[in-house]
Design a protein around this motif. Sequence first.
Motif, PDB file in Angstrom:
ATOM      1  N   UNK A 122      -2.061  -5.784  10.032  1.00 29.34           N
ATOM      2  CA  UNK A 122      -3.004  -5.924  11.141  1.00 29.34           C
ATOM      3  C   UNK A 122      -4.421  -5.528  10.731  1.00 29.34           C
ATOM      4  N   UNK A 123      -4.532  -4.412  10.019  1.00 31.77           N
ATOM      5  CA  UNK A 123      -5.861  -3.960   9.594  1.00 31.77           C
ATOM      6  C   UNK A 123      -6.444  -4.920   8.563  1.00 31.77           C
ATOM      7  N   UNK A 124      -5.606  -5.408   7.657  1.00 34.66           N
ATOM      8  CA  UNK A 124      -6.066  -6.358   6.648  1.00 34.66           C
ATOM      9  C   UNK A 124      -6.627  -7.616   7.300  1.00 34.66           C
ATOM     10  N   UNK A 125      -5.906  -8.150   8.290  1.00 39.00           N
ATOM     11  CA  UNK A 125      -6.390  -9.333   9.006  1.00 39.00           C
ATOM     12  C   UNK A 125      -7.687  -9.038   9.743  1.00 39.00           C
ATOM     13  N   UNK A 126      -7.762  -7.877  10.372  1.00 41.68           N
ATOM     14  CA  UNK A 126      -8.965  -7.515  11.121  1.00 41.68           C
ATOM     15  C   UNK A 126     -10.190  -7.496  10.212  1.00 41.68           C
ATOM     16  N   UNK A 127     -10.013  -6.997   9.000  1.00 42.80           N
ATOM     17  CA  UNK A 127     -11.120  -6.962   8.049  1.00 42.80           C
ATOM     18  C   UNK A 127     -11.460  -8.357   7.539  1.00 42.80           C
ATOM     19  N   UNK A 128     -10.442  -9.129   7.163  1.00 43.89           N
ATOM     20  CA  UNK A 128     -10.669 -10.448   6.577  1.00 43.89           C
ATOM     21  C   UNK A 128     -11.385 -11.392   7.538  1.00 43.89           C
ATOM     22  N   UNK A 129     -11.028 -11.306   8.836  1.00 39.21           N
ATOM     23  CA  UNK A 129     -11.562 -12.260   9.795  1.00 39.21           C
ATOM     24  C   UNK A 129     -12.740 -11.717  10.595  1.00 39.21           C
ATOM     25  N   UNK A 130     -13.302 -10.601  10.153  1.00 36.76           N
ATOM     26  CA  UNK A 130     -14.484 -10.034  10.795  1.00 36.76           C
ATOM     27  C   UNK A 130     -15.669 -10.117   9.838  1.00 36.76           C
ATOM     28  N   UNK A 131     -16.877 -10.272  10.365  1.00 38.70           N
ATOM     29  CA  UNK A 131     -18.048 -10.392   9.489  1.00 38.70           C
ATOM     30  C   UNK A 131     -18.412  -9.075   8.817  1.00 38.70           C
ATOM     31  N   UNK A 132     -19.203  -9.168   7.787  1.00 39.53           N
ATOM     32  CA  UNK A 132     -19.696  -7.966   7.108  1.00 39.53           C
ATOM     33  C   UNK A 132     -20.510  -7.126   8.085  1.00 39.53           C
ATOM     34  N   UNK A 133     -20.400  -5.812   7.931  1.00 39.73           N
ATOM     35  CA  UNK A 133     -21.150  -4.901   8.776  1.00 39.73           C
ATOM     36  C   UNK A 133     -20.530  -4.648  10.136  1.00 39.73           C
ATOM     37  N   UNK A 134     -19.358  -5.226  10.408  1.00 39.52           N
ATOM     38  CA  UNK A 134     -18.708  -5.048  11.710  1.00 39.52           C
ATOM     39  C   UNK A 134     -17.777  -3.844  11.689  1.00 39.52           C
ATOM     40  N   UNK A 135     -17.210  -3.539  12.841  1.00 38.70           N
ATOM     41  CA  UNK A 135     -16.321  -2.377  12.951  1.00 38.70           C
ATOM     42  C   UNK A 135     -14.932  -2.808  13.403  1.00 38.70           C
ATOM     43  N   UNK A 136     -13.946  -2.038  12.967  1.00 37.55           N
ATOM     44  CA  UNK A 136     -12.544  -2.238  13.359  1.00 37.55           C
ATOM     45  C   UNK A 136     -12.022  -0.915  13.890  1.00 37.55           C
ATOM     46  N   UNK A 137     -11.323  -0.973  15.006  1.00 36.21           N
ATOM     47  CA  UNK A 137     -10.756   0.232  15.609  1.00 36.21           C
ATOM     48  C   UNK A 137      -9.237   0.138  15.656  1.00 36.21           C
ATOM     49  N   UNK A 138      -8.605   1.250  15.352  1.00 31.90           N
ATOM     50  CA  UNK A 138      -7.155   1.379  15.504  1.00 31.90           C
ATOM     51  C   UNK A 138      -6.929   2.483  16.526  1.00 31.90           C
ATOM     52  N   UNK A 139      -6.385   2.115  17.685  1.00 34.48           N
ATOM     53  CA  UNK A 139      -6.189   3.094  18.763  1.00 34.48           C
ATOM     54  C   UNK A 139      -4.706   3.321  19.016  1.00 34.48           C
ATOM     55  N   UNK A 140      -4.348   4.583  19.151  1.00 32.48           N
ATOM     56  CA  UNK A 140      -2.949   4.970  19.337  1.00 32.48           C
ATOM     57  C   UNK A 140      -2.782   5.607  20.712  1.00 32.48           C
ATOM     58  N   UNK A 141      -1.697   5.278  21.388  1.00 35.19           N
ATOM     59  CA  UNK A 141      -1.384   5.953  22.652  1.00 35.19           C
ATOM     60  C   UNK A 141       0.126   6.092  22.787  1.00 35.19           C
TER      61      UNK A 141
END
Length: 199
Positions: A105-124
């Motif tokens: 999931x994190x790998x996909x989030x990085x690959x399909x997001x532009x440079x300089x963007x942010x990715x969040x992983x939230x746990x509940x």
Amino acid sequence: FTDILKRNKSGRMSERDVEHLTVIQRNGRRLSILIDDLVDVSRFDAGTLRISINEFDAQEMLHDVVQSFDPIFEGKNQSLSLITDEEPIWINADQARLAQVVTNLISNASKYSPEGSSVEVEVNVAGDRLGLAVRDNGKGISLEDQVNLFNPFFRVESDVESAVPGTGLGLAISSSIIDLHGGEITVELFGREAPLTVE
């Protein structure tokens, strides 16, 4: 053997030779991942994919996975944050397989997001259920493509055109692993963000 050769102890290899070894090394790793993914898909289709249940701290596992992505996110000038309480979350599950899901999931989030963007992983945590959401700032996924997103070998057409590397197996395998745990994996669109949630 590429690791040994790259040490260049004799000093006879040029910088270009070492670069070529790096390419061989990288493609070897990609081939190994592809083979592992194909084996996992075959096992699931045959009903022989198994999980090994043990007790572990999900917080520790998530911190380890997130930390392992530091070089990748630094390379794209992206930020990755883990939103969670610091208290341990003890669960009974297959630690290696859940780490595989989070990694996908994190790998996909990085690959399909532009440079300089942010990715969040939230746990509940809700009762005896552990929830995980991965939020990115990619361009989003059409409703038509969302229907097929967890099918083996499916690639969004625009992703193929933009030459984003991938086999189309990661989300299918992740979905199978979550199914074996009695959970659910979904995708939701919020504007430009497309969080993938796992429960």
